[in-house]
Design an enzyme around this catalytic site. Structure first.
Site, short mmCIF file in Angstrom:
data_model
loop_
_atom_site.label_atom_id
_atom_site.label_comp_id
_atom_site.label_asym_id
_atom_site.label_seq_id
_atom_site.Cartn_x
_atom_site.Cartn_y
_atom_site.Cartn_z
N ASP A 91 0.78 -1.15 0.05
CA ASP A 91 -0.08 0.04 0.02
C ASP A 91 0.89 1.09 0.16
O ASP A 91 1.68 1.53 0.78
CB ASP A 91 -0.94 0.07 1.22
CG ASP A 91 -2.12 -0.89 1.09
OD1 ASP A 91 -2.24 -1.53 0.26
OD2 ASP A 91 -2.70 -1.19 2.03
N ASP A 104 -15.40 -3.35 -1.14
CA ASP A 104 -14.92 -2.91 0.04
C ASP A 104 -16.14 -2.74 1.05
O ASP A 104 -16.88 -1.78 0.70
CB ASP A 104 -14.23 -1.71 0.08
CG ASP A 104 -13.00 -1.85 -0.72
OD1 ASP A 104 -12.38 -2.83 -1.10
OD2 ASP A 104 -12.40 -0.87 -1.41
#
EC number: 5.3.1.16
Length: 246
Positions: free
Chosen positions: A10, A131
């Site tokens: 990330d 998500d």
């Protein structure tokens, strides 16, 4: 069939970080050189990499492009990328640069036609990230929660031509609390598309449990692993062996 394990990189401000529940102010920096981290994962035996441009997810446009390009130069394994990719031009540009699969998240919720167009133009190269917060789809770097149930969104994508769905439980992401396998398996059981589990992997037991779930629900295809790898809670060789076990 063996599960695919995707170590996660990330990107925030050019560095490799992990967040807790997607909160940008809860970032822990694990590596200043994401390309070197990618090489470490490849050397450990992983065969695919999951990369997210966190700044891009919030900005709605690519921000950490330099770091992504460095990763692509550093490794030979396939790299899937998400975060701030919102149109056909952006998708095409990343695929041309060498990204194996592009992940659409917010764009898939707000512009479903884009998913179908991209999947038709780039067969096998488009993934949708679903998500979920309390079962509902979240967008804009998880800053907004919709009224759309995650499973309903997955069912809408059934005939879109996408390569896979990544199902992330936001409440568990970065928290080392274990995968929300009940929710992920329920979503996978409702569709035929391959599903990649994400959010909360804490140890080898999560991979073992996912493998057992995949025996019941064969389109459970793998999982993304973040903090557990960086914190040394999972040995890469043991994880890969567990994922490959029949």
């Amino acid at each position: 069939m063996a599960l695919t394990l995707y170590p996660a990189i990330d990107l925030k401000d050019g560095a490799c970080v992990r967040l807790r529940r997607g909160e940008m102010d809860q970032a822990t920096v694990y590596a200043e050189d994401p390309a070197a981290q990618a090489r470490t994962f490849e050397a450990a035996g992983f065969t695919a990499l999951h990369v997210v441009d966190l700044n891009g997810a919030f900005a709605g446009r690519p921000v950490n492009g330099e770091a992504v390009r460095a990763i692509l130069t550093a490794v030979a394994m396939p790299v899937q990328l998400g975060g701030g990719i919102r149109d056909m031009a952006g998708i095409a540009a990343w695929i041309e640069l060498g990204i194996s699969r592009v992940i659409l998240g917010s764009a898939a919720v707000k512009n479903p036609a884009l998913v179908r167009e991209a999947a038709a133009a780039f067969p096998g190269r488009i993934i949708v990230g679903i998500d979920a917060r309390d079962g509902m789809v979240a967008t804009e770097g998880w800053a907004e929660t919709s009224s759309l149930p995650a499973t309903e969104m997955a069912m809408r994508l059934q005939d879109a031509g996408i390569a896979a769905i990544i199902h992330t439980d936001i409440a568990r992401d970065g928290m080392l609390q274990g995968l929300n396998l009940d929710a992920t398996e329920a979503l996978a059981a409702a569709i035929a598309i391959p599903v990649i589990a994400s959010g909360g992997v804490a140890g080898i037991e999560d991979i073992r449990n996912l493998r057992a779930a995949a025996a019941r629900t064969p389109n459970l295809a793998g999982t993304i692993i973040g903090r557990a790898l960086y914190d040394g809670r999972i040995d890469p060789q043991a994880a890969l062996a567990e994922a490959a076990a029949c």
